[in-house]
Design a protein around this motif. Structure first.
Motif, mmCIF file in Angstrom:
data_model
loop_
_atom_site.group_PDB
_atom_site.id
_atom_site.type_symbol
_atom_site.label_atom_id
_atom_site.label_comp_id
_atom_site.label_asym_id
_atom_site.label_seq_id
_atom_site.Cartn_x
_atom_site.Cartn_y
_atom_site.Cartn_z
ATOM 1 N N PHE A 90 0.842 -1.191 0.000
ATOM 2 C CA PHE A 90 0.000 0.000 0.000
ATOM 3 C C PHE A 90 0.881 1.246 0.000
ATOM 4 C CE2 PHE A 90 -2.585 -3.310 1.909
ATOM 5 C CZ PHE A 90 -3.804 -3.150 1.264
ATOM 6 N N ASP A 91 0.345 2.363 -0.463
ATOM 7 C CA ASP A 91 1.106 3.616 -0.499
ATOM 8 C C ASP A 91 1.444 4.155 0.883
ATOM 9 O OD1 ASP A 91 1.230 3.712 -3.269
ATOM 10 O OD2 ASP A 91 -0.630 4.854 -3.440
ATOM 11 N N ASN A 92 0.705 3.737 1.919
ATOM 12 C CA ASN A 92 0.926 4.269 3.262
ATOM 13 C C ASN A 92 1.997 3.523 4.046
ATOM 14 O OD1 ASN A 92 -0.367 1.889 3.857
ATOM 15 N ND2 ASN A 92 -2.113 2.824 4.886
ATOM 16 N N GLY A 93 2.697 2.542 3.416
ATOM 17 C CA GLY A 93 3.778 1.831 4.096
ATOM 18 C C GLY A 93 3.417 0.434 4.558
ATOM 19 N N PHE A 94 2.139 0.076 4.539
ATOM 20 C CA PHE A 94 1.720 -1.258 4.942
ATOM 21 C C PHE A 94 1.873 -2.235 3.779
ATOM 22 C CE2 PHE A 94 -0.533 1.132 8.192
ATOM 23 C CZ PHE A 94 -0.292 0.354 9.309
ATOM 24 N N THR A 95 2.168 -3.470 4.112
ATOM 25 C CA THR A 95 2.218 -4.554 3.133
ATOM 26 C C THR A 95 1.453 -5.739 3.697
ATOM 27 O OG1 THR A 95 4.363 -3.871 2.261
ATOM 28 C CG2 THR A 95 3.731 -6.161 1.876
ATOM 29 N N ILE A 96 0.659 -6.386 2.836
ATOM 30 C CA ILE A 96 0.004 -7.633 3.217
ATOM 31 C C ILE A 96 0.562 -8.736 2.334
ATOM 32 C CG2 ILE A 96 -2.116 -6.608 4.125
ATOM 33 C CD1 ILE A 96 -3.466 -7.361 1.466
ATOM 34 N N ALA A 97 0.583 -9.951 2.874
ATOM 35 C CA ALA A 97 1.113 -11.090 2.125
ATOM 36 C C ALA A 97 0.292 -12.332 2.428
ATOM 37 C CB ALA A 97 2.576 -11.329 2.494
ATOM 38 N N TYR A 98 0.196 -13.186 1.428
ATOM 39 C CA TYR A 98 -0.432 -14.501 1.580
ATOM 40 C C TYR A 98 0.546 -15.529 1.039
ATOM 41 C CZ TYR A 98 -3.464 -18.513 0.791
ATOM 42 O OH TYR A 98 -4.005 -19.772 0.786
ATOM 43 N N ALA A 99 0.770 -16.602 1.813
ATOM 44 C CA ALA A 99 1.769 -17.604 1.436
ATOM 45 C C ALA A 99 1.247 -19.021 1.672
ATOM 46 C CB ALA A 99 3.061 -17.368 2.219
ATOM 47 N N PRO A 100 0.695 -19.666 0.644
ATOM 48 C CA PRO A 100 0.330 -21.076 0.773
ATOM 49 C C PRO A 100 1.544 -21.959 0.495
ATOM 50 C CG PRO A 100 -0.368 -20.268 -1.355
ATOM 51 C CD PRO A 100 0.253 -19.092 -0.624
ATOM 52 N N GLY A 101 1.663 -23.071 1.232
ATOM 53 C CA GLY A 101 2.833 -23.909 1.022
ATOM 54 C C GLY A 101 2.747 -25.254 1.682
ATOM 55 N N ILE A 102 3.902 -25.842 1.912
ATOM 56 C CA ILE A 102 4.016 -27.171 2.515
ATOM 57 C C ILE A 102 4.767 -27.044 3.840
ATOM 58 C CG2 ILE A 102 4.941 -29.505 2.255
ATOM 59 C CD1 ILE A 102 4.821 -29.043 -0.789
ATOM 60 N N LEU A 103 4.191 -27.637 4.875
ATOM 61 C CA LEU A 103 4.793 -27.671 6.203
ATOM 62 C C LEU A 103 5.496 -29.007 6.392
ATOM 63 C CD1 LEU A 103 5.084 -26.663 9.195
ATOM 64 C CD2 LEU A 103 2.943 -27.870 9.628
ATOM 65 N N PHE A 104 6.696 -28.947 6.961
ATOM 66 C CA PHE A 104 7.443 -30.132 7.355
ATOM 67 C C PHE A 104 7.618 -30.044 8.867
ATOM 68 C CE2 PHE A 104 8.783 -28.702 3.184
ATOM 69 C CZ PHE A 104 8.623 -29.834 2.408
ATOM 70 N N ALA A 105 7.017 -30.982 9.596
ATOM 71 C CA ALA A 105 7.112 -30.963 11.057
ATOM 72 C C ALA A 105 7.411 -32.371 11.558
ATOM 73 C CB ALA A 105 5.826 -30.449 11.672
ATOM 74 N N GLU A 106 8.174 -32.447 12.633
ATOM 75 C CA GLU A 106 8.525 -33.740 13.201
ATOM 76 C C GLU A 106 7.652 -34.017 14.410
ATOM 77 O OE1 GLU A 106 12.336 -35.281 15.534
ATOM 78 O OE2 GLU A 106 12.777 -34.803 13.435
ATOM 79 N N HIS A 107 6.998 -35.191 14.393
ATOM 80 C CA HIS A 107 6.185 -35.648 15.521
ATOM 81 C C HIS A 107 6.508 -37.132 15.754
ATOM 82 C CE1 HIS A 107 3.727 -32.122 14.308
ATOM 83 N NE2 HIS A 107 3.645 -31.988 15.616
ATOM 84 N N ASN A 108 6.807 -37.463 16.980
ATOM 85 C CA ASN A 108 7.121 -38.849 17.348
ATOM 86 C C ASN A 108 8.242 -39.438 16.487
ATOM 87 O OD1 ASN A 108 5.050 -38.777 19.292
ATOM 88 N ND2 ASN A 108 3.545 -39.326 17.722
ATOM 89 N N GLY A 109 9.231 -38.619 16.168
ATOM 90 C CA GLY A 109 10.390 -39.081 15.416
ATOM 91 C C GLY A 109 10.195 -39.201 13.912
#
Length: 157
Positions: A90-109
């Motif tokens: 935006f002209d007033n200094g604000f920026t918005i973003a959207y980011a769809p993607g893939i999550l890699f998380a470790e659970h129980n090894g």
């Protein structure tokens, strides 16, 4: 409770700060880093979060941008994601973003992969080719929501 108060203060300071801001960056090639606190992610204590992105400006004034984003939360689950990111400045200094993607998380090894989405809002205080300002990120994945309150640092290459 403290986090909610901090969130409200940050939000209102962003709205009312520099209301006469004139945005002069061209954002043709932007590299950005955000670092902050991720409160209570997956019922853990507060953790440090880190976001990195590269965005290529689109259009005549580069108000829109598209690029790649990496996100990590330094927690016991090794929460990492890679996403495509779209931005609007935006002209007033604000920026918005959207980011769809893939999550890699470790659970129980074991490493699990799943769809993730991030929304970001940040305010840029310009310092020549550099900018800095407060940032709020919200992440959504498989029934869980997390957020990060931090600082965004960027450079226009």
């Amino acid at each position: 409770m403290k986090v909610k108060i901090l969130l409200y203060l940050l939000f209102f300071s962003m709205i009312f700060s520099k209301s006469g801001h004139v945005h002069n960056h061209n954002h043709e090639n932007e590299f950005g880093v955000a670092i902050g606190i991720v409160p209570g992610h997956e019922d853990e204590d507060d953790n440090i979060g880190l976001h990195l992105h590269y965005v290529k400006g689109l259009g005549e004034h580069n108000k829109f941008g598209i690029g790649i984003s990496l996100e990590t939360i330094f927690d016991e689950h090794k929460h990492n994601s890679i996403s495509l990111i779209g931005t609007y400045h935006f002209d007033n200094g604000f920026t918005i973003a959207y980011a769809p993607g893939i999550l890699f998380a470790e659970h129980n090894g074991e490493t699990e992969n799943e769809f993730t989405q991030h929304f970001e809002l940040y305010y840029e205080i310009e310092l020549d080719k550099f900018h800095v300002g407060p940032q709020i990120d919200i992440g959504f994945e498989d029934g869980e929501t997390h957020y990060m309150l931090g600082l965004h640092f960027g450079i226009d290459l």
